[in-house]
Design a protein around this motif. Structure first.
Motif, PDB file in Angstrom:
ATOM      1  N   PHE A 141       0.827  -1.123   0.004  1.00 56.51           N
ATOM      2  CA  PHE A 141       0.068   0.059   0.019  1.00 56.51           C
ATOM      3  C   PHE A 141       0.735   1.047   0.150  1.00 56.51           C
ATOM      4  O   PHE A 141       2.183   1.154   0.384  1.00 56.51           O
ATOM      5  N   VAL A 142       0.277   2.223  -0.391  1.00 55.21           N
ATOM      6  CA  VAL A 142       0.961   3.631  -0.247  1.00 55.21           C
ATOM      7  C   VAL A 142       0.391   4.533   0.927  1.00 55.21           C
ATOM      8  O   VAL A 142      -0.777   4.723   0.902  1.00 55.21           O
ATOM      9  N   LEU A 143       1.276   4.981   1.677  1.00 51.28           N
ATOM     10  CA  LEU A 143       0.678   5.836   2.870  1.00 51.28           C
ATOM     11  C   LEU A 143       1.087   7.250   2.411  1.00 51.28           C
ATOM     12  O   LEU A 143       2.031   7.677   1.844  1.00 51.28           O
TER      13      LEU A 143
ATOM     14  N   ALA B  79      -2.438   9.683  -9.981  1.00 50.24           N
ATOM     15  CA  ALA B  79      -1.798   8.340 -11.147  1.00 50.24           C
ATOM     16  C   ALA B  79      -0.385   8.579 -11.169  1.00 50.24           C
ATOM     17  O   ALA B  79       0.229   7.544 -11.379  1.00 50.24           O
ATOM     18  N   THR B  80       0.158   9.793 -11.179  1.00 46.74           N
ATOM     19  CA  THR B  80       1.750   9.713 -11.148  1.00 46.74           C
ATOM     20  C   THR B  80       2.347   9.407  -9.868  1.00 46.74           C
ATOM     21  O   THR B  80       3.429   9.144  -9.782  1.00 46.74           O
TER      22      THR B  80
ATOM     23  N   THR C  36      -3.218   0.053  -6.657  1.00 46.33           N
ATOM     24  CA  THR C  36      -2.586   0.180  -5.459  1.00 46.33           C
ATOM     25  C   THR C  36      -3.278   0.750  -4.361  1.00 46.33           C
ATOM     26  O   THR C  36      -3.999   1.737  -4.361  1.00 46.33           O
ATOM     27  N   PRO C  37      -3.535  -0.063  -2.984  1.00 52.31           N
ATOM     28  CA  PRO C  37      -4.280   0.440  -1.802  1.00 52.31           C
ATOM     29  C   PRO C  37      -3.441   1.597  -1.409  1.00 52.31           C
ATOM     30  O   PRO C  37      -2.280   1.789  -1.388  1.00 52.31           O
ATOM     31  N   VAL C  38      -4.487   2.581  -0.637  1.00 50.86           N
ATOM     32  CA  VAL C  38      -3.844   3.845  -0.162  1.00 50.86           C
ATOM     33  C   VAL C  38      -4.413   3.892   1.231  1.00 50.86           C
ATOM     34  O   VAL C  38      -5.594   3.700   1.621  1.00 50.86           O
TER      35      VAL C  38
ATOM     36  N   TYR D 131      -9.586   4.319  -6.302  1.00 49.29           N
ATOM     37  CA  TYR D 131      -8.539   3.678  -5.453  1.00 49.29           C
ATOM     38  C   TYR D 131      -9.353   3.104  -4.272  1.00 49.29           C
ATOM     39  O   TYR D 131     -10.282   3.507  -3.787  1.00 49.29           O
ATOM     40  N   ASP D 132      -8.885   1.942  -3.770  1.00 49.72           N
ATOM     41  CA  ASP D 132      -9.067   1.532  -2.392  1.00 49.72           C
ATOM     42  C   ASP D 132      -8.362   2.080  -1.518  1.00 49.72           C
ATOM     43  O   ASP D 132      -7.152   2.121  -1.468  1.00 49.72           O
ATOM     44  N   VAL D 133      -9.199   2.992  -0.729  1.00 46.22           N
ATOM     45  CA  VAL D 133      -8.562   3.764   0.315  1.00 46.22           C
ATOM     46  C   VAL D 133      -9.036   3.581   1.858  1.00 46.22           C
ATOM     47  O   VAL D 133     -10.123   3.257   1.904  1.00 46.22           O
TER      48      VAL D 133
END
Length: 143
Positions: free
Chosen positions: A34-36, A66-67, A73-75, A99-101
């Protein structure tokens, strides 16, 4: 529908869309993909942020997501703390993009107060856990 069913759905949804600093840190350490995202402005980012976070202010999410975060990718998003709804606005912006957030409740304030790794432009900042927010003698609150 019964009250128990209503409350079960409510709390299940809450856990699906919210997380907390200790769970985020555990997921980072486990290598969960995931991205924090720190959704605060530039001055706040420079002052300090959760280690491993990327910077994407809420106002720029629609244009730049998107960049910064690959599609699919989950957020996990955060802002200052429980008195701020910036992370809710950021989560909405990401969700509108598909996004899955999840929103990190407590935000940066509770991340730092729990003694989790914080960094600024000069490196890692070590803080002791605040005994009002996190166990000082253990790994977790065991919840």
């Amino acid at each position: 529908m019964t009250a128990a069913t209503d409350s079960s759905r409510h709390f299940a949804a809450k856990l699906r869309f919210e997380t907390d600093p200790s769970d985020v840190r555990a997921a980072q350490q486990a290598g969960d993909g995931f991205v924090l995202v720190d959704s605060r402005g530039e001055a706040a980012w420079r002052q300090g942020r959760a280690s491993g976070a990327v910077h994407l202010p809420t106002a720029q999410i629609a244009e730049r997501a998107a960049t910064v975060v690959p599609a699919g990718t989950p957020v996990v998003v955060y802002c200052w703390g429980p008195g701020c709804n910036g992370s809710t606005k950021a989560a909405l912006a990401f969700s509108l993009l598909g996004y899955d957030v999840r929103e990190m409740i407590g935000g940066f304030e509770y991340w730092a107060r729990e003694g989790l790794p914080v960094e600024d432009d000069h490196g890692v900042i070590t803080r002791a856990a605040d005994p009002l927010t996190a166990p000082v003698d253990g790994v977790s609150c065991a919840c």
